[in-house]
Design an enzyme around this catalytic site. Structure first.
Site, PDB file in Angstrom:
ATOM      1  N   SER A  28     -20.525  34.862   8.977  1.00  0.00           N
ATOM      2  CA  SER A  28     -19.799  36.274   9.563  1.00  0.00           C
ATOM      3  C   SER A  28     -18.909  36.534  10.690  1.00  0.00           C
ATOM      4  CB  SER A  28     -21.212  36.931   9.837  1.00  0.00           C
ATOM      5  OG  SER A  28     -21.618  36.617  11.299  1.00  0.00           O
ATOM      6  N   ASN A  29     -18.364  37.389  10.776  1.00  0.00           N
ATOM      7  CA  ASN A  29     -17.301  37.294  11.980  1.00  0.00           C
ATOM      8  C   ASN A  29     -18.014  37.253  13.197  1.00  0.00           C
ATOM      9  OD1 ASN A  29     -15.460  37.920   9.763  1.00  0.00           O
ATOM     10  ND2 ASN A  29     -14.541  39.702  10.720  1.00  0.00           N
ATOM     11  N   GLU A  30     -19.102  37.750  13.369  1.00  0.00           N
ATOM     12  CA  GLU A  30     -19.878  37.235  14.595  1.00  0.00           C
ATOM     13  C   GLU A  30     -20.153  35.903  14.893  1.00  0.00           C
ATOM     14  OE1 GLU A  30     -20.851  39.609  12.623  1.00  0.00           O
ATOM     15  OE2 GLU A  30     -19.810  41.290  13.724  1.00  0.00           O
ATOM     16  N   TYR A  90     -26.193  28.043  -1.234  1.00  0.00           N
ATOM     17  CA  TYR A  90     -26.236  27.820  -0.173  1.00  0.00           C
ATOM     18  C   TYR A  90     -27.250  28.636   0.545  1.00  0.00           C
ATOM     19  CZ  TYR A  90     -22.417  24.625   0.985  1.00  0.00           C
ATOM     20  OH  TYR A  90     -21.485  23.479   1.055  1.00  0.00           O
ATOM     21  N   GLU A 123     -13.810  26.343   2.171  1.00  0.00           N
ATOM     22  CA  GLU A 123     -13.978  27.611   1.857  1.00  0.00           C
ATOM     23  C   GLU A 123     -13.198  28.548   2.489  1.00  0.00           C
ATOM     24  OE1 GLU A 123     -18.229  28.821   2.228  1.00  0.00           O
ATOM     25  OE2 GLU A 123     -17.799  30.753   1.673  1.00  0.00           O
TER      26      GLU A 123
HETATM   27  C1  LIG Z   1     -21.271  39.830  -1.679  1.00  0.00           C
HETATM   28  C2  LIG Z   1     -22.067  38.510  -0.993  1.00  0.00           C
HETATM   29  C3  LIG Z   1     -21.468  37.454  -1.671  1.00  0.00           C
HETATM   30  C4  LIG Z   1     -22.105  36.111  -1.364  1.00  0.00           C
HETATM   31  N1  LIG Z   1     -21.806  35.166  -1.976  1.00  0.00           N
HETATM   32  C5  LIG Z   1     -22.513  33.974  -1.456  1.00  0.00           C
HETATM   33  C6  LIG Z   1     -22.611  32.657  -2.304  1.00  0.00           C
HETATM   34  O1  LIG Z   1     -22.070  32.822  -3.462  1.00  0.00           O
HETATM   35  N2  LIG Z   1     -23.362  31.756  -2.244  1.00  0.00           N
HETATM   36  C7  LIG Z   1     -23.838  31.694  -0.899  1.00  0.00           C
HETATM   37  O2  LIG Z   1     -24.757  30.678  -0.602  1.00  0.00           O
HETATM   38  N3  LIG Z   1     -24.067  32.711  -0.202  1.00  0.00           N
HETATM   39  C8  LIG Z   1     -23.568  33.718  -0.348  1.00  0.00           C
HETATM   40  N4  LIG Z   1     -23.439  34.866   0.520  1.00  0.00           N
HETATM   41  C9  LIG Z   1     -24.359  34.871   1.560  1.00  0.00           C
HETATM   42  C10 LIG Z   1     -23.500  34.884   2.996  1.00  0.00           C
HETATM   43  O3  LIG Z   1     -22.953  33.664   3.222  1.00  0.00           O
HETATM   44  C11 LIG Z   1     -24.599  35.638   3.820  1.00  0.00           C
HETATM   45  O4  LIG Z   1     -24.764  36.902   3.697  1.00  0.00           O
HETATM   46  C12 LIG Z   1     -24.133  35.222   5.337  1.00  0.00           C
HETATM   47  O5  LIG Z   1     -24.364  33.896   5.748  1.00  0.00           O
HETATM   48  C13 LIG Z   1     -24.728  35.980   6.464  1.00  0.00           C
HETATM   49  O6  LIG Z   1     -26.176  35.778   6.338  1.00  0.00           O
HETATM   50  P1  LIG Z   1     -27.110  37.177   5.993  1.00  0.00           P
HETATM   51  O7  LIG Z   1     -26.690  37.889   5.077  1.00  0.00           O
HETATM   52  O8  LIG Z   1     -28.492  36.469   5.954  1.00  0.00           O
HETATM   53  O9  LIG Z   1     -26.925  37.747   7.495  1.00  0.00           O
HETATM   54  P2  LIG Z   1     -27.961  37.349   8.740  1.00  0.00           P
HETATM   55  O10 LIG Z   1     -27.471  35.952   9.112  1.00  0.00           O
HETATM   56  O11 LIG Z   1     -29.194  37.806   8.679  1.00  0.00           O
HETATM   57  O12 LIG Z   1     -27.040  38.185   9.906  1.00  0.00           O
HETATM   58  C14 LIG Z   1     -27.458  39.464  10.150  1.00  0.00           C
HETATM   59  C15 LIG Z   1     -26.371  39.834  11.385  1.00  0.00           C
HETATM   60  O13 LIG Z   1     -26.970  39.045  12.662  1.00  0.00           O
HETATM   61  C16 LIG Z   1     -25.426  38.363  13.184  1.00  0.00           C
HETATM   62  N5  LIG Z   1     -25.935  37.483  13.702  1.00  0.00           N
HETATM   63  C17 LIG Z   1     -26.418  36.188  13.065  1.00  0.00           C
HETATM   64  N6  LIG Z   1     -26.710  35.141  13.962  1.00  0.00           N
HETATM   65  C18 LIG Z   1     -25.972  35.500  14.895  1.00  0.00           C
HETATM   66  C19 LIG Z   1     -25.623  35.003  16.469  1.00  0.00           C
HETATM   67  N7  LIG Z   1     -26.026  33.575  16.728  1.00  0.00           N
HETATM   68  N8  LIG Z   1     -24.914  35.440  17.273  1.00  0.00           N
HETATM   69  C20 LIG Z   1     -24.111  36.925  16.818  1.00  0.00           C
HETATM   70  N9  LIG Z   1     -24.955  37.530  15.878  1.00  0.00           N
HETATM   71  C21 LIG Z   1     -25.425  37.029  14.758  1.00  0.00           C
HETATM   72  C22 LIG Z   1     -24.817  38.357  11.839  1.00  0.00           C
HETATM   73  O14 LIG Z   1     -23.423  38.476  12.097  1.00  0.00           O
HETATM   74  C23 LIG Z   1     -24.915  39.840  11.146  1.00  0.00           C
HETATM   75  O15 LIG Z   1     -24.034  40.728  11.886  1.00  0.00           O
HETATM   76  C24 LIG Z   1     -22.833  36.031  -0.242  1.00  0.00           C
HETATM   77  C25 LIG Z   1     -23.049  37.300   0.768  1.00  0.00           C
HETATM   78  C26 LIG Z   1     -22.659  38.465   0.233  1.00  0.00           C
HETATM   79  C27 LIG Z   1     -22.726  39.815   0.946  1.00  0.00           C
END
Ligand SMILES: Cc1cc2nc3c(=O)[nH]c(=O)nc-3n(C[C@H](O)[C@H](O)[C@H](O)COP(=O)(O)OP(=O)(O)OC[C@H]3O[C@@H](n4cnc5c(N)ncnc54)[C@H](O)[C@@H]3O)c2cc1C
Ligand SMILES: Cc1cc2nc3c(=O)[nH]c(=O)nc-3n(C[C@H](O)[C@H](O)[C@H](O)COP(=O)(O)OP(=O)(O)OC[C@H]3O[C@@H](n4cnc5c(N)ncnc54)[C@H](O)[C@@H]3O)c2cc1C
Lengths: 399, 377
Positions: free
Chosen positions: A382-384, A128, A244
């Site tokens: 994310s929790n946010e 994803y 999920e």
């Molecule tokens: C160990 C690990 C395993 C994973 N495994 C998979 C997997 O198998 N397959 C897969 O597809 N993905 C996987 N993921 C990805 C995961 O789903 C993403 O990390 C997650 O969706 C957050 O995206 P990002 O890391 O790009 O953070 P970002 O989206 O860039 O977020 C950064 C910060 O901004 C905050 N934020 C973003 N938008 C908003 C908003 N509108 N309002 C308030 N706060 C906001 C977030 O909460 C976070 O604190 C994995 C991630 C990790 C760390």
């Protein structure tokens, strides 16, 4: 209201305990208990043991070879497996893809893929997230262009958990760049052995190598690997996300984690007394236990309601936030309990060798786990983002 | 009152910050973390040349600093750059104990420490002692003009690099008595002394040390027999100032990385820093960080006060900095999202330094308890 377990449920729990005592290999349970990494073979071995018993797919309908258990039975299963330090069931094929195929897949796809998930022939991973599409998943840019009876896929997925073990990946890809973001996405099944796919490991901050980047260059995917309709992938993706989040509260993991903290705190001395007797530490433990007791009931309430057809929406967001807070707090307690022995780095080299780990039993991996489990409040929405969902539903406002 | 640093300290801060920002890049640090030694001998030599090791000792000890604020200035910069070199172990603890307790002969080693040519380690904590400073079960028994040490020492940081270990051992009294603890200066190749080394999660190395009838001349004692505790407690306080200041510096970097990232990371068509939920988290962190700086100043300013007043401020600072540290480390990761979970991204190392500092010389609960004990009467 009746908070007691029925006679059948109690029998089921007893049966489960016997099964776990008999079938769960002790070295596997030790590895889980001590936080050692599990190999592909370990995971596959455990899946095979559960499958032989018919218990690998608690949430699948019977027609597909699942258990079709109710909420309480699943809860008991999760509790007992965690209590016995069984490896978790790797969710990507069993609890993410399978429900999508069961609901939206063609008969041919169901017949082909579902048995291979149960048998362990296929290991699936989830494609994803992308570097630019995390929380804003709909902005994904990996594209799939139709070329005769194939799609040609180009782009990059990231954070792909255990992708290094996988032979298949389910992906969200952009099939129509001209429409509103959510409207141009399709759900595609891709053979990881296809030419043009490259998997690169990402090392996490605790030294673990559980996630990967997956690169696609001119990967040809047969059109019959499309799930459902073209450009309807977002609907399926969201359906998958609610699955999920089914065991998202992680009550069983927290119970096992808290028991481990107490064991550790009984064995550690603080000023000449067991740490568990220290009022400051004991108060921290009690606080989490109180939260966990309520969470267990919250979880059962929500899952039971869901079983009666009330789709969990905002409730699963609540479970995600509180469940991960509790788990992370327990990881923090374990780190504290270990004292100075939280400091050594339990590298695979140390853990994997015949040498005993540094420090008292149960301390070697606590700090690494504390850091690794920061992921719990980041992935799966994310929790946010969960709070935005809750606020939007309850207040009608935006994020 | 005056909250300005002296001119000398400002100059030291500037030159150390410049040196580290040039030399101690994320790549250099990640390579060091992977290396067998766990730190760089080259950077160590350059820190000595810059006079940074000397700044951790008083003039009477051959240095030109040694006060709480000298330690705080140096360690804040070390923390800001994520330095893993063992200044705490070789200089503050090892060198500091020799300088305070040693005979004229023993004190000559301090020159070598300041020059960067000798490493030291304090072998004090034991498998059962946790953070409890007077808890020493290792025994020292004197037979004529020899002393024999027996026992185990836990997580002895920098033990493998050290030329000498400073080992605490009990000559008399019960395991938790302050009286009866002696300190010994022991060559690391002494017969009967064995170690099992390993890397630490936040960088550097440590060892489990076993003392099996290690036989020393009585001249190996540092200070008077059975009277080592006050010096140990004073150096533990100094180490706590250093650790709190290091954590402060590391938090500054974690916050800076987070602030920058919130400006550049785009999701939903805007920088994530535009989301008020994240802005408020940042605001709270900045408030806490300001508090942490004040607590470090309080602790540094009381390092040479009488023990009760000193320890009260030390415990206050360690408790507060530990609480804030956890918040900053966890929230910095959370606000970044997945990227912060990766080893290669700079934040990972700072988050680990911040959190793991709590495991040396007492965590938040330990210092809360100390504080209660010191203020209840
Ligand atoms: C160990 C690990 C395993 C994973 N495994 C998979 C997997 O198998 N397959 C897969 O597809 N993905 C996987 N993921 C990805 C995961 O789903 C993403 O990390 C997650 O969706 C957050 O995206 P990002 O890391 O790009 O953070 P970002 O989206 O860039 O977020 C950064 C910060 O901004 C905050 N934020 C973003 N938008 C908003 C908003 N509108 N309002 C308030 N706060 C906001 C977030 O909460 C976070 O604190 C994995 C991630 C990790 C760390
Ligand atoms: C005891 C008391 C004494 C006072 N004395 C004085 C005085 O001497 N002189 C004077 O001029 N005023 C005084 N005030 C008024 C005070 O300044 C206002 O109450 C204050 O500005 C908040 O305005 P409000 O009560 O209308 O709440 P609102 O502004 O309606 O706010 C309601 C809630 O929304 C939140 N909120 C509002 N905007 C935002 C935003 N952009 N982002 C996030 N959250 C937001 C607020 O934090 C609050 O939680 C006093 C108030 C009290 C209660």
């Amino acid at each position: 209201m009746d908070l007691s377990f029925s006679a059948e449920e109690q029998t089921f729990r007893a049966e489960l305990r016997l099964f776990l005592a008999d079938k769960l290999p002790p070295e596997m349970a030790d590895a889980v208990r001590l936080g050692r990494g599990l190999s592909k073979q370990d995971h596959q071995g455990w899946h095979a043991i559960l499958n032989a018993q018919g218990w690998l797919a608690p949430n699948w309908p019977k027609e597909f070879g699942g258990c079709e258990w109710g909420a309480v039975q699943r809860h008991i299963f999760e509790e007992e497996c965690a209590r016995a330090h069984a490896p978790r069931i790797v969710p990507f094929g069993l609890s993410m893809l399978a429900p999508v195929l069961q609901k939206f897949g063609s008969k041919a796809q169901q017949d082909h893929y579902l048995p291979r998930i149960l048998s362990g022939e296929d290991w699936w991973c989830q494609g994803y997230s992308e570097p630019g599409a995390g929380s804003d998943l709909a902005s994904l840019t990996t594209k799939a262009l139709r070329d005769g009876d194939h799609y040609v896929v180009n782009g990059q997925k990231t954070w792909t958990t255990l992708g290094q073990h996988a032979n298949w990946i389910f992906c969200l890809v952009r099939t129509d760049p001209t429409v509103k973001q959510q409207a141009g996405i399709s759900f595609l099944l891709i053979d990881m052995d296809s030419p043009g796919i490259e998997v690169r490991p990402i090392i996490l901050l605790d030294g673990s190598d559980e996630v990967n980047e997956v690169w696609f260059s001119d990967v040809r995917v047969p059109v019959e690997n499309l799930v459902g309709e073209e450009n309807k992938g977002w609907t399926y993706a969201k359906y998958l996300l609610t699955h999920e989040r089914t065991n998202i509260a992680g009550v069983g993991f927290s119970q096992a984690g808290l028991a481990a903290v107490k064991r550790l705190a009984r064995s550690q001395q603080h000023r000449g007394r067991p740490l568990i007797e220290n009022p400051h530490f004991a108060a921290r433990v009690a606080q989490v236990e109180i939260d966990l007791m309520a969470l267990s009931t919250t979880n059962l309430r929500i899952v039971s309601a869901a079983a009666k057809g009330q789709a969990p929406g905002v409730e699963s967001s609540m479970l995600k936030v509180k469940g991960t807070q509790v788990r992370q707090e327990i990881n923090d307690l374990a780190r504290r309990a270990a004292g100075v022995y939280a400091m050594p780095f339990a590298s695979e080299a140390v853990q994997g060798s015949n040498e005993a780990p540094i420090g008292p039993d149960g301390t070697a991996a606590v700090a690494a786990q504390y850091f690794n489990n920061r992921k719990l409040s980041i992935f799966g929405g994310s929790n946010e983002i969960q709070r935005n969902i809750i606020a939007k539903v309850k207040l009608g406002g935006g994020g | 009152m005056n909250f300005e640093l002296t001119l000398e300290r400002q100059m030291m801060q500037d030159s150390l910050r410049r040196f580290l920002s040039d030399r101690y890049t994320t790549q250099v640090r990640n390579d060091l973390l992977d290396s067998d030694a766990g730190f760089s001998a080259d950077i160590w030599a350059q820190l000595a040349e810059l006079g940074i090791l000397g700044a951790l000792f008083a003039e009477t000890q051959g240095g030109y600093g040694g006060a709480g604020f000298d330690l705080a200035v140096v360690f804040e910069e070390l923390g800001r750059a994520g330095v893993v070199e063992p200044l705490l172990d070789s200089a503050i603890l090892g060198g500091g104990l020799i300088a305070a307790q040693g005979s004229a002969d023993q004190q000559k080693l301090v020159e070598q420490v300041i020059a960067g040519s000798l490493h030291l380690a304090l072998a004090h904590g034991e498998p059962g002692s946790r953070y409890d400073l007077p808890h020493v079960e290792t025994t020292a028994s004197q037979q004529d003009d020899a002393v024999i040490l027996n026992g185990c020492k836990a997580v002895v940081v920098n033990a493998e690099a050290a030329g000498y270990l400073i080992i605490s051992a009990r000559e008399y009294g019960a395991p938790r008595d302050e009286a009866g603890i002696s300190l010994f200066l022991v060559p690391s190749d002494a017969s009967g002394l064995s170690m099992r080394g390993y890397p630490l999660l936040a960088g550097g190395r440590a060892a489990e040390v076993v003392l099996d009838r290690v036989t020393l001349p009585v001249s190996a004692r540092l200070g008077a027999a059975g009277a080592g505790y006050p010096a140990l407690a004073e150096r533990a306080a100094a180490a706590s100032v250093a650790l709190a200041a290091e954590t402060l510096g590391a938090m500054e970097t974690a916050m800076a990385l987070t602030g920058d990232y919130l400006q550049v990371r785009q999701q939903f068509g805007r920088p994530i820093g535009a989301f008020q939920a994240l802005q408020h988290r940042m605001a709270d962190l900045l408030i806490e960080l300001t508090q942490a700086r004040s607590a470090v100043i309080n602790a540094a300013g009381h390092l040479s006060a009488e023990p009760r007043l000193r320890d009260l401020h030390i415990s206050a600072a360690r408790n507060l900095v530990a609480r804030v540290g956890r918040l900053v480390a966890e929230d910095s990761i959370q606000l970044h999202g997945g990227i912060a979970m990766t080893q290669d991204y700079a934040l990972a190392h700072f988050a680990k330094r911040i959190v793991m500092a709590e495991h040396r010389f007492g965590d938040a609960d330990y210092h809360l308890e100390q504080f209660i004990d010191l203020t209840a009467t």
